[in-house]
Design an enzyme around this catalytic site. Structure first.
Site, PDB file in Angstrom:
ATOM      1  N   LYS A  52      65.829  54.300 109.391  1.00 22.87           N
ATOM      2  CA  LYS A  52      66.972  53.763 109.864  1.00 22.87           C
ATOM      3  C   LYS A  52      67.494  55.218 108.788  1.00 22.87           C
ATOM      4  CE  LYS A  52      66.627  48.778 111.396  1.00 22.87           C
ATOM      5  NZ  LYS A  52      67.637  48.102 111.352  1.00 22.87           N
ATOM      6  N   GLN A  96      70.061  43.781 107.509  1.00 22.35           N
ATOM      7  CA  GLN A  96      68.546  43.713 108.043  1.00 22.35           C
ATOM      8  C   GLN A  96      68.183  42.531 107.603  1.00 22.35           C
ATOM      9  OE1 GLN A  96      67.026  46.124 109.320  1.00 22.35           O
ATOM     10  NE2 GLN A  96      64.530  44.214 109.371  1.00 22.35           N
ATOM     11  N   ASP A 119      74.153  46.304 115.907  1.00 17.70           N
ATOM     12  CA  ASP A 119      73.003  45.608 116.087  1.00 17.70           C
ATOM     13  C   ASP A 119      72.506  45.209 117.710  1.00 17.70           C
ATOM     14  OD1 ASP A 119      70.502  46.261 115.018  1.00 17.70           O
ATOM     15  OD2 ASP A 119      70.936  44.821 112.985  1.00 17.70           O
TER      16      ASP A 119
END
Length: 292
Positions: A52, A96, A119
Site C-alpha cells: 500500500k 491493518q 477502508d
C-alpha cells in the site's frame, strides 16, 4: 473464456489516479495523504501494508506508516487513531487487520472518522452504502465492481450468487450487486456455511462470487456453462514445484473451471491487485469528493 486481469486493470486505475494527483498539484491543491497503522509483526500484514505504501508513492500520494509492538494497549491505539482523525494533513486512515486478540477491532473501526475511513468499514459508511448514498465502499467489493464494469459484463437481471457473508466482502458484495446501478440490478443469493444444497444454488448462478477461504472448493460440477466466476479467496499451500516451497490457491479450482466459464479471475492477479487500487481511489475521493 476471458480472464479478468486484475493486474492490468489495477495499473490502468493507478495511472488515472496519478493523472488526477498531477492535476491537483498543478492547481496548487492538496496532495492526498494516506496513513496506515500496523500492529505487531504479522508477515502477511507487513507485506500488504508495504504494498500500500509503495502504491501511494507510485501515484504521487503522501503516506505515513505507523508501527506498534504487538503489546500496545487498546487505549493507546485509540489515542493514536484520535490523533490522526484530528490531523488535517492526513486524508485517509487504515488500521491493518487482524489486530491482536486483546484489542477489539470493532471498537477501533468505529473510532476512525467516517470521513477518513478509506477502508469503507465504518458503520456509517456501510449504512450509506446500503442506502446507495455516495461514500467510501469497502475496497475489495469496489474492486470487483470495477472489474465487472471495465470488462463490460452484463449484470442487469442476472442471478448473482455470493458465497461468504463477511462484513469485508460477502455482505457488502450482496448489497452492491443488487443496487439499482451498473454494475448491479442482479437478483442476489447470499450463501454461507449453513446453506443447504449449496451446489444446487451455485449451478443456477450467472455470476458467482466466492469469498470462502477454502482452497479450490468450487469445482466445474458446481457451476453452469458460461458463468462469470469471481474468486476472492487466497490460501497459501505447500508446493514442491515452486522455489519458495509455497503457492497461492483461490477458492475456485481454476484449471477445472476455466473452460466452462465465460469470465474468470485468476489467483493471484485477479481481485487482489484491485483492492489496493480501490483503497487509493477512496483516498483520492477524500480530497476531491465523491462527484469527481
Amino acid at each position: 473464456m476471458t480472464i479478468l486481469d486484475g493486474k492490468k486493470i489495477s495499473k490502468e486505475i493507478q495511472l488515472e489516479i496519478a493523472k488526477a494527483v498531477n492535476k491537483l498539484n498543478s492547481k496548487g491543491k492538496k496532495t492526498p495523504h494516506l496513513a496506515a497503522i500496523l500492529v505487531g509483526n504479522n508477515g502477511a500484514s507487513q507485506t500488504y501494508v508495504n504494498a500500500k505504501v509503495t502504491a501511494c508513492k507510485n501515484v504521487g500520494f503522501k503516506s505515513t506508516l505507523i508501527q506498534f509492538d504487538n503489546n500496545i494497549s487498546e487505549k493507546d491505539l485509540l489515542i493514536k487513531v484520535d490523533e490522526i482523525n484530528r490531523d488535517k494533513e492526513i486524508d485517509g486512515l487504515i488500521v491493518q487487520l487482524p489486530l491482536p486478540d486483546h484489542i477489539n477491532s470493532i471498537r477501533i473501526t468505529e473510532a476512525i472518522s467516517p470521513l477518513k475511513d478509506v477502508d469503507g468499514f465504518h458503520p456509517i459508511n456501510i449504512g450509506k452504502m446500503a442506502l446507495n448514498i455516495p461514500t467510501f465502499l469497502p475496497a475489495t467489493p469496489a474492486g470487483i465492481l470495477e472489474l465487472i464494469k471495465r470488462y463490460n459484463i452484463s449484470t442487469s437481471g442476472k442471478h448473482c450468487v455470493v458465497i461468504g457473508r463477511s462484513h469485508i466482502v460477502g455482505m457488502p458484495m450482496s448489497i452492491l450487486m443488487s443496487r439499482n446501478s451498473n454494475p448491479g440490478n442482479c437478483t442476489v443469493t447470499l450463501t454461507h456455511s449453513r446453506t443447504v444444497n449449496l451446489k444446487n444454488i451455485t449451478k443456477k448462478a450467472d455470476i458467482l462470487i466466492v469469498a470462502l477461504g477454502k482452497a479450490e472448493f468450487i469445482t466445474s460440477d458446481m457451476i453452469k456453462e458460461g458463468a462469470c466466476i469471481i474468486d476472492v479467496g487466497i490460501t497459501r499451500v505447500r508446493s514442491k514445484y515452486t522455489k519458495s516451497g509455497w503457492k497461492l490457491l483461490g477458492d475456485v479450482s481454476f484449471d477445472d473451471i476455466k473452460n466452462k466459464s465465460s469470465y474468470i479471475t485468476p489467483v493471484p492477479g485477479g481481485v487482489g491487485p484491485m483492492t489496493i487500487s480501490m483503497l487509493l481511489l477512496n483516498t483520492l475521493k477524500s480530497v476531491t469528493g465523491f462527484d469527481s
